[in-house]
Design a protein around this motif. Structure first.
Motif: not given
Length: 281
Positions: A42-69
């Motif tokens: 979980n690399l989004g702003t809600g992530g509690t792991g070792t590494n994550h973003v503090t600004a950018g997006t709170d989405e989780i899946c987007v760092f690996c997957h997209t439903p389009h393109a």
């Protein structure tokens, strides 16, 4: 019963059948997100792991997957990252005498893992960014989209550092892109004997008209392909200089990126259970 009632009954039956499927699908999706949200993936702003973003997006899946393109050049489901393009030195390059079977170039699901874990590009290298108008085939280049990162094992540009950064020299890592158990099985002889008898014989099945292989573990039901089994990935015959497609060991054979195991192993490695699932020692 009148024709009108019969038709209405049929429509209601279809409605409830579809409702059950939809509710089931939502339930599965909900479970998957709940599992991922508490892991280091979980690399989004809600992530509690070792590494994550503090600004950018709170989405989780987007760092690996997209439903389009998605990036169809990477053989992973709806992949949302650019392959790094690195040239890899694999275990078999330096230790070919210990590998019985044919070795293919790094590809398949392993390239998806390495698009973050070789450390050459940012984890926010996202082809189709959240929201509208965020498509960029380069994913923002090596330094990604410029999200703000925090964590002990990530640099300012969102590139992995430390042990999670495998680099492009994989000679000290488990071999990938190799035929399982030295070969013996392919799509024309799926139950063939292992060339190297120090391995557990794989299971096989035909799913969506394609032959697939796996190794059963104690984490699931025998003879049924499940996420807790050691998954073998089907590579084209040309990858191994043979006529038919065959099972290959890749990063995803031992690791499930959606697992809540600390190291994303498909099963806990208590008593070396992961190793001994395949290796008979």
């Amino acid at each position: 019963m009148s024709k009108q009632k019969s038709t209405l009954t049929g429509h209601l039956a279809k409605f409830f059948a579809v409702s059950v499927v939809v509710i089931g699908a939502v339930g599965v999706s909900h479970q998957a997100i709940a599992g991922i949200s508490t892991t280091k993936h979980n690399l989004g702003t809600g992530g509690t792991g070792t590494n994550h973003v503090t600004a950018g997006t709170d989405e989780i899946c987007v760092f690996c997957h997209t439903p389009h393109a998605s990036n169809t050049a990477v053989s992973a489901p709806l992949w949302n990252k650019k392959a790094s393009g690195a040239t890899y030195t694999t275990y078999s390059t330096a230790n070919s005498s210990t590998i019985d079977g044919a070795v293919a170039s790094v590809g398949s699901i392993s390239l998806a893992c390495l698009s973050c874990h070789d450390g050459t590009q940012a984890m926010d290298n996202i082809v189709n960014a959240p929201g509208s108008g965020g498509y960029d085939a380069t994913g923002g280049g090596a330094n990604g989209l410029g999200y703000t990162w925090t964590g002990a094992r990530v640099d300012a540009n969102g590139k992995l550092t430390g042990i999670a950064n495998l680099g492009s020299d994989l000679s000290n890592d488990h071999p990938i892109g190799i035929r399982y158990c030295g070969g013996g099985q392919d799509s024309s002889s799926p139950t063939g004997a292992c060339t190297d008898t120090d391995f557990t014989a794989p299971q096989n099945a035909t799913i969506n008209s394609a032959k697939v292989w796996w190794v059963d573990t104690s984490g699931g039901s025998a003879g049924t392909r499940e996420k807790t089994d050691m998954i073998l990935y089907t590579r084209a015959g040309a990858d191994f200089s043979i006529a038919n497609a065959a099972p290959s060991v890749e990063c995803g054979s031992c690791h499930d990126p959606h697992s809540n195991n600390t190291t994303f192993l498909r099963i806990a490695n208590s008593g070396s259970a992961v190793c001994l699932a395949c290796h008979t020692k």
